[in-house]
Write a protein that holds these residues in place. Structure first.
Motif, short mmCIF file in Angstrom:
data_model
loop_
_atom_site.label_atom_id
_atom_site.label_comp_id
_atom_site.label_asym_id
_atom_site.label_seq_id
_atom_site.Cartn_x
_atom_site.Cartn_y
_atom_site.Cartn_z
N PRO A 87 0.82 -1.21 0.00
CA PRO A 87 0.00 0.00 0.00
C PRO A 87 0.86 1.27 0.00
O PRO A 87 1.94 1.31 0.60
N LEU A 88 0.37 2.29 -0.70
CA LEU A 88 1.04 3.58 -0.72
C LEU A 88 0.84 4.27 0.63
O LEU A 88 -0.14 4.00 1.32
N GLY A 89 1.73 5.17 0.96
CA GLY A 89 1.54 5.99 2.15
C GLY A 89 0.37 6.93 1.93
O GLY A 89 -0.08 7.14 0.80
N ILE A 90 -0.11 7.52 3.00
CA ILE A 90 -1.29 8.39 2.91
C ILE A 90 -1.04 9.60 1.99
O ILE A 90 -1.92 9.97 1.21
N PHE A 91 0.14 10.20 2.04
CA PHE A 91 0.44 11.34 1.17
C PHE A 91 0.40 10.93 -0.29
O PHE A 91 -0.22 11.59 -1.12
N ASN A 92 1.06 9.81 -0.62
CA ASN A 92 1.06 9.32 -2.00
C ASN A 92 -0.35 8.97 -2.46
O ASN A 92 -0.73 9.24 -3.59
N HIS A 93 -1.10 8.34 -1.59
CA HIS A 93 -2.47 7.96 -1.94
C HIS A 93 -3.33 9.20 -2.23
O HIS A 93 -4.03 9.25 -3.24
N LEU A 94 -3.26 10.18 -1.35
CA LEU A 94 -4.07 11.39 -1.55
C LEU A 94 -3.61 12.19 -2.77
O LEU A 94 -4.43 12.73 -3.52
N ALA A 95 -2.30 12.27 -2.98
CA ALA A 95 -1.77 12.98 -4.15
C ALA A 95 -2.21 12.29 -5.44
O ALA A 95 -2.64 12.95 -6.40
N ALA A 96 -2.12 10.97 -5.47
CA ALA A 96 -2.54 10.22 -6.66
C ALA A 96 -4.03 10.39 -6.90
O ALA A 96 -4.47 10.62 -8.03
N ARG A 97 -4.82 10.30 -5.86
CA ARG A 97 -6.28 10.45 -6.00
C ARG A 97 -6.62 11.84 -6.52
O ARG A 97 -7.41 11.99 -7.45
N GLY A 98 -6.01 12.87 -5.94
CA GLY A 98 -6.27 14.24 -6.40
C GLY A 98 -5.84 14.47 -7.83
O GLY A 98 -6.56 15.10 -8.62
N ALA A 99 -4.68 13.95 -8.20
CA ALA A 99 -4.19 14.11 -9.57
C ALA A 99 -5.10 13.40 -10.56
O ALA A 99 -5.40 13.95 -11.63
N HIS A 100 -5.57 12.21 -10.21
CA HIS A 100 -6.46 11.49 -11.13
C HIS A 100 -7.80 12.19 -11.28
O HIS A 100 -8.33 12.26 -12.39
N LEU A 102 -8.32 15.39 -11.02
CA LEU A 102 -8.04 16.57 -11.85
C LEU A 102 -7.83 16.17 -13.31
O LEU A 102 -8.33 16.84 -14.22
N LEU A 103 -7.11 15.09 -13.56
CA LEU A 103 -6.91 14.62 -14.93
C LEU A 103 -8.24 14.28 -15.60
O LEU A 103 -8.49 14.67 -16.74
N ALA A 160 0.78 20.88 -16.79
CA ALA A 160 1.36 20.67 -15.45
C ALA A 160 0.99 19.30 -14.90
O ALA A 160 1.86 18.55 -14.43
N ILE A 161 -0.29 18.95 -14.95
CA ILE A 161 -0.72 17.71 -14.30
C ILE A 161 -0.24 16.48 -15.08
O ILE A 161 0.14 15.46 -14.48
N VAL A 162 -0.18 16.56 -16.41
CA VAL A 162 0.35 15.44 -17.20
C VAL A 162 1.84 15.27 -16.91
O VAL A 162 2.33 14.15 -16.73
#
Length: 186
Positions: A87-100, A102-103, A160-162
């Motif tokens: 499992p990803l850490g909480i920061f990585n998980h939240l960053a990935a979720r937010g980026a997806h 937004l994408l 930026a996001i890509v």
């Protein structure tokens, strides 16, 4: 199944389904191509035949992306995402979720803003020279300008996001050496 096969094969639950991976990479090609062409066109003189031709390709790619996201989003919502082996850490998980999120929002917003810009401006709405999309909007220069502004600022966000998405995938693969990128590879 031999022991060698069992050791080297990825468990199917840790990778996205082939339909999801195919749509991801197809959309990546379409979106990055549209971004590159759009950026290049922004440096060309308006009215130049090359610019008009490239913008027709740009518009075609944008409408293709809109069509593909109409398939991809319900597929993503129905199939979900595979589990991580680690499992990803909480920061990585939240960053990935937010980026997806937004994408996905930008994959919908950008083609709609581009369509609105062209339609409200009375411009062609081609699809690779095969047909014209129907113009569903009245001629309105104010709407055209507003949509063009949204499309322009959206492009900066998409660049930026890509870029962050690609950098994060490489960071996970080469630095963290985890399975994040492998989940989307064929």
């Amino acid at each position: 199944m031999s022991d060698t096969t069992a050791i080297t094969a990825d468990p199917p639950t840790t990778r996205y389904r082939s339909s999801q991976r195919l749509l991801h990479w197809l959309m990546a090609i379409v979106i990055i191509s549209a971004l590159v062409i759009g950026l290049y066109c922004s440096y060309l003189t308006p009215g130049l035949p090359l610019r008009r031709a490239l913008l027709d390709v740009h518009k075609s790619l944008g409408m293709t992306a809109l069509f593909l996201i109409a398939i991809r989003l319900p597929l993503r919502l129905s199939l979900g995402e595979p589990a991580y082996q680690r499992p990803l850490g909480i920061f990585n998980h939240l960053a990935a979720r937010g980026a997806h999120i937004l994408l996905y929002a930008l994959m919908i917003l950008m083609p709609l803003a581009g369509y609105t810009t062209s339609a409200a401006g009375g411009h062609d709405l081609p699809w690779f020279g095969l047909f014209q999309w129907p113009n569903l909007l009245p001629l309105d220069k104010g709407v055209e300008r507003a949509a063009a502004e949204i499309h322009g600022y959206g492009a900066y966000c998409l660049y930026a996001i890509v870029s962050l998405h690609i950098l994060a995938a490489f960071w996970h693969h080469f630095v963290r050496k985890d399975e994040v990128l492998k989940r989307m590879l064929f």
